[in-house]
Scaffold this motif. Structure first.
Motif, short mmCIF file in Angstrom:
data_model
loop_
_atom_site.label_atom_id
_atom_site.label_comp_id
_atom_site.label_asym_id
_atom_site.label_seq_id
_atom_site.Cartn_x
_atom_site.Cartn_y
_atom_site.Cartn_z
N GLY A 189 -5.33 -3.73 -6.25
CA GLY A 189 -5.24 -2.14 -6.10
C GLY A 189 -6.10 -2.10 -5.38
N TYR A 190 -7.91 -2.53 -6.04
CA TYR A 190 -9.15 -2.04 -5.95
C TYR A 190 -9.64 -2.25 -3.89
N VAL A 191 -8.58 -3.79 -4.08
CA VAL A 191 -9.42 -4.01 -2.33
C VAL A 191 -7.48 -3.19 -1.63
N GLY A 192 -7.07 -3.28 -1.73
CA GLY A 192 -6.15 -2.18 -1.14
C GLY A 192 -6.40 -1.33 -0.18
N PHE B 91 -8.07 2.76 3.70
CA PHE B 91 -10.42 3.38 4.07
C PHE B 91 -10.80 3.06 5.62
N SER B 92 -10.33 1.65 5.61
CA SER B 92 -10.63 1.19 7.00
C SER B 92 -9.60 1.99 8.30
N PRO C 17 -11.19 5.51 -9.32
CA PRO C 17 -10.63 5.34 -7.69
C PRO C 17 -8.81 5.30 -8.43
N TRP C 18 -8.25 4.93 -9.64
CA TRP C 18 -7.16 5.77 -9.81
C TRP C 18 -6.64 6.67 -9.79
N LEU C 19 -7.78 7.71 -10.38
CA LEU C 19 -7.14 9.02 -9.91
C LEU C 19 -7.23 9.77 -8.72
N ALA C 20 -8.12 9.12 -7.90
CA ALA C 20 -8.78 9.45 -6.39
C ALA C 20 -6.81 9.34 -5.86
N LEU C 21 -6.71 7.84 -5.72
CA LEU C 21 -5.41 6.77 -5.55
C LEU C 21 -4.19 8.04 -5.40
N THR C 22 -3.94 8.82 -6.81
CA THR C 22 -2.54 9.50 -6.95
C THR C 22 -2.87 10.66 -5.91
N THR D 193 -11.51 7.07 -2.92
CA THR D 193 -10.58 5.93 -3.10
C THR D 193 -11.75 5.25 -3.56
N PHE D 194 -11.54 4.44 -1.93
CA PHE D 194 -12.52 2.35 -1.58
C PHE D 194 -14.12 3.37 -1.82
N THR D 195 -14.92 4.38 -1.77
CA THR D 195 -16.19 5.07 -2.38
C THR D 195 -16.56 4.31 -3.63
#
Length: 626
Positions: free
Chosen positions: A179-182, A187-188, A251-256, A282-284
């Motif tokens: 999840g993190y690395v996804g 980001f890229s 990051p879950w809140l940002a990703l949602t 999210t990546f930050t």
């Protein structure tokens, strides 16, 4: 020792290939009709060398090669094979090597699977991803080498922290890292798309799959961590706002929020700025979490390292990535959707935007609660602990309108909507309020705030439940996710409101009794396993109805390292968990006993699985759903 040498030089070769990919990307960028096959080949080769390095570390753990410092510090010959393997990533160096493995795997799959997108976009995505990958290579080799050599070679290792020797925690880091690395690919990708000014509905459809993959794995990773903490740490709950728990939640809140924005962008060319900012955020936040955990700044049972040099490296690297992101956003992103800010007040766009604001508020609360004690400590050397009351008081009042908008928003139309013929919305609201009031009155609970909270959650529950029967297969993934979320909130509320706890000190043969529960401490047994000795306490617990349960919580004394842990005994039913844990009281001949009844505990886990399942369903949408 041979595995350590092969693993180390594989990392060096992977780094060299990463640097070579910058050169090939530059050459191919100016002649970008077709992606150069060398780029794909070298990306695969980089992945291959990282896989070799990771396998070498696993083999070193399996054969107990104590010439390797990482193995010496985190393994022991008496450890079961399963925990020898999971010990590979149950430490700072190994977990970062796993990060690197997932980073290289994701970019290789991205290049293979990305079709109908410009070649320049693929190359730029690769370049930004390689900046991250090369940074991690340097971090591993310079400050966190998992293949350092120790001489003379010890005959025995120091062992793995016993609380990490658990099946749930063994699979928790790999899933969480997916999840993190996804988020790194997101980001890229967004930096590449912003640089080329190709953020559009087609790009949104393409990147949505990567957002979903990251979101599903991050959700499941957090769930596994929560389940582990529940039964292994003896806390007796599912969430305690521990700093490292918060680090995964942010990051879950940002990703949602990003997931909802990308669903809008997929249909209409609006909210592009939101998408870019949330992708970067999210990546930050994932990287910030890595910095806080690896630097030793956070004090938690989850933290791996206490090394300022490592923290400084990640902090500098993070600053470079954030600075690069901000430059690209301000210089290349031209906001063409100013008109998107003048949404009609009653429309789907407005409801999504309002919910975005709520999610960002929740994220801000968690961020401040986690980071503020660190800054206060640095500025004034004053140590404070921000606990659950802080989060509950700031989040709960805003959760009520959030749930209401979440229920009504999907019923609105794009651009402009009317709430005519929506009598059922008002009917369900009245039913929800009455039902919540009756439930709480029957159990003599705090009426006002709990009634509003439960009724708003019930409202979302009833609305989404109706949609399963009325709309059937339309927006099925959204309905499942929202239904799962309503079930999660209801389960959490009932769990908190109706939970009971008894804390007492008992000797063998003694009895504790109150108006509802009788606890009999019957006997103590002993057990010897390969890597620990256990003291097993046998309890008989009965309630007012005469129902009797038998419990056998344990105290385990591990042999390497010598650490005592408490193992809870939990009886799980559909409606509640009965949870008991014991601890020795120092210099005394009695035990401290904590017995809890936690209603709807199982439904908390099931609801999160349901939410994750909704993400999987999104991959298999039929044409009539789109």
């Amino acid at each position: 020792m041979i595995y350590s040498l092969v693993g180390y030089y594989s990392l060096i070769l992977g780094l060299i290939i990463g640097l070579s990919l910058f050169y090939f990307s530059y050459k191919n960028f100016n002649n970008s009709n077709v992606l150069d096959t060398k780029i794909l080949s070298f990306t695969f080769l980089q992945l291959f060398f990282v896989v070799i390095s990771f396998l070498c570390l696993i083999f070193s753990f399996v054969i107990s090669d104590f010439s390797n410092v990482t193995v010496f510090n985190n393994s022991h010959t008496t450890k079961p094979l399963f925990y020898k393997i999971s010990g590979t990533w149950g430490n700072h160096e190994g977990s970062l090597l796993l990060w690197l493995l997932v980073l290289t795997l994701f970019i290789f799959i991205f290049l293979l699977r990305t079709k109908n997108q410009p070649v320049k976009y693929k190359i730029l995505t690769l370049v930004f991803q390689q900046i991250i990958i090369v940074g991690f290579f340097l971090f591993l080799i310079k400050t966190s080498n998992p293949f350092n050599y120790i001489f003379p070679i010890p005959t025995e290792g120091l062992g793995l922290n016993p609380i990490l020797q658990d099946p749930a925690l063994a699979i928790h880091p790999p899933i969480l890292y997916l999840g993190y690395v996804g988020s790194s690919i997101i980001f890229s990708s967004v930096l590449a798309a912003t640089s080329l000014k190709i953020i559009s509905t087609s790009w949104a459809s393409h990147i949505k799959k990567w957002i979903l993959i990251s979101w599903i794995f991050l959700t499941l990773g957090i769930l596994l961590g929560s389940i582990w903490a529940y039964y292994e740490l003896g806390w007796g709950g599912f969430w305690f706002w521990d700093p490292v728990e918060n680090v995964s939640l942010m990051p879950w809140l940002a990703l949602t929020t990003l997931l909802h924005c990308i669903l809008v962008l997929e249909k209409k060319s609006i909210l592009t700025s939101w998408v870019i900012i949330l992708s970067i955020a999210t990546f930050t936040l994932s990287m910030c979490g890595t910095f806080l955990v690896r630097s030793g700044i956070l004090n938690s049972v989850h933290t791996f390292a206490n090394d300022p040099e490592r923290g400084l490296f990640i902090l500098i690297f993070l600053f470079i990535l954030i600075f690069l992101s901000i430059l690209i956003f301000f210089f290349f992103h031209k906001d063409n959707d100013r008109k998107s800010y003048s949404f009609f007040w009653l429309s789907k766009e407005t409801s999504i935007l309002i919910n975005n604001w709520f999610m960002m508020y929740f994220l801000s609360v968690v961020l401040i609660g986690t980071v503020y004690p660190i800054f206060l400590d640095v500025i004034s050397s004053e140590k404070i602990s921000v606990g659950p009351p802080f989060y509950h008081k700031l989040i709960i009042p805003f959760l009520i309108p959030f749930l209401l908008i979440m229920a009504i928003g999907p019923k609105l139309k794009w651009i402009k909507s009317q709430l005519e013929d929506k009598i059922y919305l008002i009917s369900f609201l009245i039913i929800s309020i009455l039902l919540a009031f009756l439930v709480l009155k029957n159990f003599n609970q705090n009426i006002l705030i709990n009634t509003i909270l439960i009724s708003s959650a019930l409202y979302l529950f009833f609305i989404t439940l109706r949609d399963f029967f009325v709309k059937k297969y339309k927006n099925i993934s959204q309905n499942i996710a929202h239904f799962g979320f309503s079930l999660l909130i209801l389960s959490i509320l009932f769990n908190n409101i109706f939970a009971s706890e008894i804390i007492t000190n008992l000797k063998v043969g003694e009895t504790f009794e109150n108006s509802k529960t009788k606890i009999v401490f019957e006997s103590v047994d002993q057990k010897k396993e390969k890597n620990y000795n256990a003291i097993i306490a046998n309890f008989s617990i009965s309630n007012l109805n005469g129902e009797e349960d038998r419990f056998s919580p344990e105290l385990r004394i591990y042999n390497q390292p010598v650490i005592a842990t408490s193992e809870a005994d939990i009886k799980t039913t559909l409606m509640s968990d009965k949870f008991i844990v014991i601890n020795l009281v120092q210099n005394q001949d009695f035990f401290n006993v904590r017995y809890q009844v936690k209603p709807f505990m199982l439904w908390i886990w099931l609801s999160v699985i349901l939410i994750s399942f909704a993400g999987i369903v999104s991959f298999y949408k039929k044409d009539y759903e789109k």
